[in-house]
Design a protein around this motif. Structure first.
Motif, PDB file in Angstrom:
ATOM      1  N   PRO A  42       0.830  -1.214   0.000  1.00 25.50           N
ATOM      2  CA  PRO A  42       0.000   0.000   0.000  1.00 25.50           C
ATOM      3  C   PRO A  42       0.861   1.260   0.000  1.00 25.50           C
ATOM      4  O   PRO A  42       2.034   1.248   0.384  1.00 25.50           O
ATOM      5  CB  PRO A  42      -0.791  -0.118   1.309  1.00 25.50           C
ATOM      6  CG  PRO A  42      -0.699  -1.546   1.711  1.00 25.50           C
ATOM      7  CD  PRO A  42       0.605  -2.043   1.194  1.00 25.50           C
ATOM      8  N   GLY A  43       0.255   2.361  -0.444  1.00 26.23           N
ATOM      9  CA  GLY A  43       0.894   3.660  -0.321  1.00 26.23           C
ATOM     10  C   GLY A  43       1.697   4.121  -1.519  1.00 26.23           C
ATOM     11  O   GLY A  43       2.321   5.181  -1.465  1.00 26.23           O
ATOM     12  N   ARG A  44       1.677   3.366  -2.608  1.00 26.02           N
ATOM     13  CA  ARG A  44       2.426   3.796  -3.789  1.00 26.02           C
ATOM     14  C   ARG A  44       1.821   5.081  -4.356  1.00 26.02           C
ATOM     15  O   ARG A  44       0.608   5.236  -4.438  1.00 26.02           O
ATOM     16  CB  ARG A  44       2.387   2.710  -4.864  1.00 26.02           C
ATOM     17  CG  ARG A  44       3.265   3.030  -6.068  1.00 26.02           C
ATOM     18  CD  ARG A  44       3.098   1.958  -7.148  1.00 26.02           C
ATOM     19  NE  ARG A  44       4.168   2.041  -8.120  1.00 26.02           N
ATOM     20  CZ  ARG A  44       4.196   2.910  -9.131  1.00 26.02           C
ATOM     21  NH1 ARG A  44       3.185   3.762  -9.277  1.00 26.02           N
ATOM     22  NH2 ARG A  44       5.205   2.928  -9.973  1.00 26.02           N
ATOM     23  N   VAL A  45       2.683   5.999  -4.777  1.00 22.83           N
ATOM     24  CA  VAL A  45       2.245   7.222  -5.432  1.00 22.83           C
ATOM     25  C   VAL A  45       2.379   7.033  -6.940  1.00 22.83           C
ATOM     26  O   VAL A  45       3.482   6.825  -7.456  1.00 22.83           O
ATOM     27  CB  VAL A  45       3.065   8.438  -4.968  1.00 22.83           C
ATOM     28  CG1 VAL A  45       2.620   9.692  -5.727  1.00 22.83           C
ATOM     29  CG2 VAL A  45       2.919   8.640  -3.460  1.00 22.83           C
ATOM     30  N   PHE A  46       1.271   7.080  -7.656  1.00 25.42           N
ATOM     31  CA  PHE A  46       1.288   6.886  -9.105  1.00 25.42           C
ATOM     32  C   PHE A  46       1.782   8.163  -9.788  1.00 25.42           C
ATOM     33  O   PHE A  46       1.568   9.279  -9.297  1.00 25.42           O
ATOM     34  CB  PHE A  46      -0.109   6.535  -9.602  1.00 25.42           C
ATOM     35  CG  PHE A  46      -0.522   5.131  -9.267  1.00 25.42           C
ATOM     36  CD1 PHE A  46      -0.620   4.172 -10.268  1.00 25.42           C
ATOM     37  CD2 PHE A  46      -0.819   4.762  -7.967  1.00 25.42           C
ATOM     38  CE1 PHE A  46      -1.003   2.877  -9.966  1.00 25.42           C
ATOM     39  CE2 PHE A  46      -1.201   3.469  -7.649  1.00 25.42           C
ATOM     40  CZ  PHE A  46      -1.295   2.518  -8.654  1.00 25.42           C
ATOM     41  N   SER A  47       2.427   7.967 -10.945  1.00 27.84           N
ATOM     42  CA  SER A  47       2.964   9.087 -11.708  1.00 27.84           C
ATOM     43  C   SER A  47       2.656   8.871 -13.189  1.00 27.84           C
ATOM     44  O   SER A  47       2.992   7.809 -13.752  1.00 27.84           O
ATOM     45  CB  SER A  47       4.485   9.195 -11.514  1.00 27.84           C
ATOM     46  OG  SER A  47       5.028  10.222 -12.311  1.00 27.84           O
ATOM     47  N   PHE A  48       2.021   9.862 -13.791  1.00 28.03           N
ATOM     48  CA  PHE A  48       1.643   9.744 -15.205  1.00 28.03           C
ATOM     49  C   PHE A  48       2.290  10.867 -16.003  1.00 28.03           C
ATOM     50  O   PHE A  48       2.428  11.981 -15.500  1.00 28.03           O
ATOM     51  CB  PHE A  48       0.118   9.791 -15.339  1.00 28.03           C
ATOM     52  CG  PHE A  48      -0.574   8.677 -14.611  1.00 28.03           C
ATOM     53  CD1 PHE A  48      -0.522   7.379 -15.090  1.00 28.03           C
ATOM     54  CD2 PHE A  48      -1.251   8.921 -13.421  1.00 28.03           C
ATOM     55  CE1 PHE A  48      -1.149   6.348 -14.408  1.00 28.03           C
ATOM     56  CE2 PHE A  48      -1.877   7.903 -12.732  1.00 28.03           C
ATOM     57  CZ  PHE A  48      -1.822   6.612 -13.223  1.00 28.03           C
ATOM     58  N   PRO A  49       2.765  10.573 -17.216  1.00 27.39           N
ATOM     59  CA  PRO A  49       2.501   9.349 -17.994  1.00 27.39           C
ATOM     60  C   PRO A  49       3.436   8.174 -17.720  1.00 27.39           C
ATOM     61  O   PRO A  49       3.320   7.138 -18.365  1.00 27.39           O
ATOM     62  CB  PRO A  49       2.667   9.825 -19.436  1.00 27.39           C
ATOM     63  CG  PRO A  49       3.700  10.891 -19.350  1.00 27.39           C
ATOM     64  CD  PRO A  49       3.437  11.611 -18.038  1.00 27.39           C
ATOM     65  N   HIS A  52       2.127   4.617 -17.416  1.00 30.35           N
ATOM     66  CA  HIS A  52       1.573   3.945 -18.595  1.00 30.35           C
ATOM     67  C   HIS A  52       2.589   2.967 -19.186  1.00 30.35           C
ATOM     68  O   HIS A  52       2.233   2.096 -19.974  1.00 30.35           O
ATOM     69  CB  HIS A  52       1.177   4.958 -19.665  1.00 30.35           C
ATOM     70  CG  HIS A  52       0.119   5.921 -19.218  1.00 30.35           C
ATOM     71  ND1 HIS A  52      -0.935   5.558 -18.415  1.00 30.35           N
ATOM     72  CD2 HIS A  52      -0.041   7.257 -19.467  1.00 30.35           C
ATOM     73  CE1 HIS A  52      -1.702   6.607 -18.185  1.00 30.35           C
ATOM     74  NE2 HIS A  52      -1.185   7.646 -18.805  1.00 30.35           N
ATOM     75  N   GLY A  53       3.860   3.113 -18.839  1.00 27.13           N
ATOM     76  CA  GLY A  53       4.921   2.262 -19.364  1.00 27.13           C
ATOM     77  C   GLY A  53       5.110   1.001 -18.545  1.00 27.13           C
ATOM     78  O   GLY A  53       4.353   0.690 -17.624  1.00 27.13           O
ATOM     79  N   ALA A  54       6.161   0.238 -18.890  1.00 28.69           N
ATOM     80  CA  ALA A  54       6.462  -1.026 -18.224  1.00 28.69           C
ATOM     81  C   ALA A  54       7.125  -0.775 -16.873  1.00 28.69           C
ATOM     82  O   ALA A  54       7.719   0.275 -16.628  1.00 28.69           O
ATOM     83  CB  ALA A  54       7.361  -1.880 -19.102  1.00 28.69           C
ATOM     84  N   HIS A  55       7.035  -1.771 -15.991  1.00 28.36           N
ATOM     85  CA  HIS A  55       7.543  -1.665 -14.632  1.00 28.36           C
ATOM     86  C   HIS A  55       8.530  -2.803 -14.363  1.00 28.36           C
ATOM     87  O   HIS A  55       8.132  -3.920 -14.007  1.00 28.36           O
ATOM     88  CB  HIS A  55       6.390  -1.697 -13.623  1.00 28.36           C
ATOM     89  CG  HIS A  55       5.481  -0.516 -13.730  1.00 28.36           C
ATOM     90  ND1 HIS A  55       4.446  -0.471 -14.639  1.00 28.36           N
ATOM     91  CD2 HIS A  55       5.460   0.662 -13.070  1.00 28.36           C
ATOM     92  CE1 HIS A  55       3.814   0.691 -14.514  1.00 28.36           C
ATOM     93  NE2 HIS A  55       4.415   1.400 -13.570  1.00 28.36           N
ATOM     94  N   VAL A 131       6.671  -1.794 -24.957  1.00 24.97           N
ATOM     95  CA  VAL A 131       5.962  -0.570 -24.606  1.00 24.97           C
ATOM     96  C   VAL A 131       6.993   0.538 -24.480  1.00 24.97           C
ATOM     97  O   VAL A 131       8.038   0.352 -23.848  1.00 24.97           O
ATOM     98  CB  VAL A 131       5.186  -0.716 -23.286  1.00 24.97           C
ATOM     99  CG1 VAL A 131       4.512   0.604 -22.905  1.00 24.97           C
ATOM    100  CG2 VAL A 131       4.140  -1.822 -23.392  1.00 24.97           C
ATOM    101  N   ARG A 132       6.716   1.685 -25.107  1.00 22.83           N
ATOM    102  CA  ARG A 132       7.605   2.835 -24.984  1.00 22.83           C
ATOM    103  C   ARG A 132       6.774   4.078 -24.675  1.00 22.83           C
ATOM    104  O   ARG A 132       5.563   4.124 -24.945  1.00 22.83           O
ATOM    105  CB  ARG A 132       8.420   3.050 -26.269  1.00 22.83           C
ATOM    106  CG  ARG A 132       7.589   3.416 -27.484  1.00 22.83           C
ATOM    107  CD  ARG A 132       8.480   3.845 -28.652  1.00 22.83           C
ATOM    108  NE  ARG A 132       9.316   2.782 -29.137  1.00 22.83           N
ATOM    109  CZ  ARG A 132       9.004   1.994 -30.172  1.00 22.83           C
ATOM    110  NH1 ARG A 132       7.850   2.172 -30.804  1.00 22.83           N
ATOM    111  NH2 ARG A 132       9.811   1.056 -30.583  1.00 22.83           N
ATOM    112  N   LEU A 133       7.435   5.075 -24.105  1.00 25.58           N
ATOM    113  CA  LEU A 133       6.811   6.357 -23.788  1.00 25.58           C
ATOM    114  C   LEU A 133       7.319   7.432 -24.738  1.00 25.58           C
ATOM    115  O   LEU A 133       8.406   7.302 -25.310  1.00 25.58           O
ATOM    116  CB  LEU A 133       7.124   6.751 -22.347  1.00 25.58           C
ATOM    117  CG  LEU A 133       6.546   5.834 -21.252  1.00 25.58           C
ATOM    118  CD1 LEU A 133       7.109   6.208 -19.895  1.00 25.58           C
ATOM    119  CD2 LEU A 133       5.014   5.911 -21.234  1.00 25.58           C
TER     120      LEU A 133
END
Length: 355
Positions: A42-49, A52-55, A131-133
């Motif tokens: 829990p607690g992850r801060v999402f960041s866009f864009p 949208h890419g691979a992790h 996947v690329r950004l």
């Protein structure tokens, strides 16, 4: 929730054909231990864009789109496009055949009388899939989900083609993403298995669809799911029933039921109000019951459901447009568009695995 089918497939692709397959744990091996990979907490801060890419570091990941479409005569269709990433080792992407990532694509089209599905496979690092950004592109062979926009999910193209079908769609939305679960932390069991999970349920799609040589001009709502994890199931969980529903009144609903060999199923979901407000639904708020079954691919499948959320005055039937929407692929499952009747009208998608 889109816990998908990549772990077992990775073993199939990369294990010599005279070797035995690893013992499955949970559906498609999704309950196998994965201590070396990055855990979901829990607690992850999402960041866009960027998200949208691979992790790198996570074992499994997917980009998943469904669309409920109508042609100019009012006929109903469904479209699915999914790209899966499966890491064999928790390491960064690298070029060449030493790459430790397997990619899988699924695409399908459905009408009231026809269902076609296809799949593609690729090893990472050689340009066949990825996947690329900036600009965003997710692809496997000539199947693409790509955008030139600074916010790729504001205006994006979706394309796939096989011998019996093709589609070329443009998806647009000006509305914000939805973080599922607890601010994107989506729990899948009482034992703590989870994924990071966000959706774009507000897409509007338009374009062309070809089935068996006939072309249709189509439009309608579409739904994107993005998830990544390292161990989303327990060994006791055998499969799931997942619903994404577009209600004509403006609300959207996501529900999933994780079935178990022993004990009650794990049930949760998300209510998305017409103004975009989000509420996580607990087990006691949801009634999800099969109402009718059909014999599909030699097994009994629940193709009509009662869905009730009393707090929201929702009491609906959810029924398959085509009961034979069987994904007859390397790892088979049921997936197709559904119609909604009762207290609310609408359209949506249903996926059922592990039957």
């Amino acid at each position: 929730m889109k816990i998908k089918l990549v772990a077992l497939l990775a073993a199939l692709l990369l294990t010599a054909c005279d070797q035995s397959l690893p013992e499955q744990k949970g559906f498609a091996g999704m309950g196998a231990q994965a201590q070396a990979f990055t855990p979901v907490v829990p607690g992850r801060v999402f960041s866009f864009p960027a998200d949208h890419g691979a992790h790198d570091g996570f074992r499994i990941e997917w980009w998943y789109v469904t669309a409920n479409l109508k042609d100019q005569q009012g006929n109903d269709f469904g479209v699915q496009w999914t790209l899966f990433r499966s890491a064999l080792k928790p390491e960064a992407e690298q070029a060449g055949w030493g790459n430790q990532t397997v990619w899988l694509g699924h695409a399908a089209v459905t009408s009231s009388t026809v269902h076609h599905a296809a799949e593609r496979y690729a090893r990472g690092g050689v340009g066949q899939a990825g996947v690329r950004l900036a600009p965003f592109e997710a692809w496997i062979d000539d199947w693409i989900f790509a955008s030139e926009a600074a916010d790729p999910l504001s205006d994006i193209l979706l394309r796939a083609r096989d011998k019996n079908f093709a589609y070329d769609l443009r998806l647009t939305s000006s509305r914000p993403l939805v973080l599922q679960g607890d601010k994107g932390f989506s729990q899948k069991s009482e034992q703590g298995q989870a994924s990071y999970y966000y959706s774009q349920p507000f897409f509007q799609a338009s374009g062309t669809l070809q089935i068996d040589g006939q072309t249709y001009t189509v439009s309608g709502p579409a739904w994107l799911d993005r998830e990544w994890s390292s161990q989303p199931l327990t060994a006791n969980q055998t499969g799931w029933d997942w619903f994404s529903l577009h209600l004509d009144s403006g609300e959207h609903v996501m529900l999933y039921r994780m079935r178990q060999k022993e004990g009650a199923a794990y049930l949760t979901g998300t209510w998305i109000a017409a103004d975009g407000q989000i509420q996580t639904l607990r087990r006691e708020q949801i009634s999800l019951e099969p109402q009718d079954t059909a014999e599909v691919a030699g097994r009994s499948m629940p193709v009509k459901w009662w869905v009730r959320i009393p707090d929201k005055h929702l009491d609906i039937s959810v029924e398959a447009l085509n009961r034979d929407a069987w994904m007859d692929l390397r790892i088979p499952y049921w997936e197709g568009p559904v119609g909604i009747g009762g207290s609310h009208a609408g359209r949506g998608y249903l996926e059922m695995t592990g039957y």
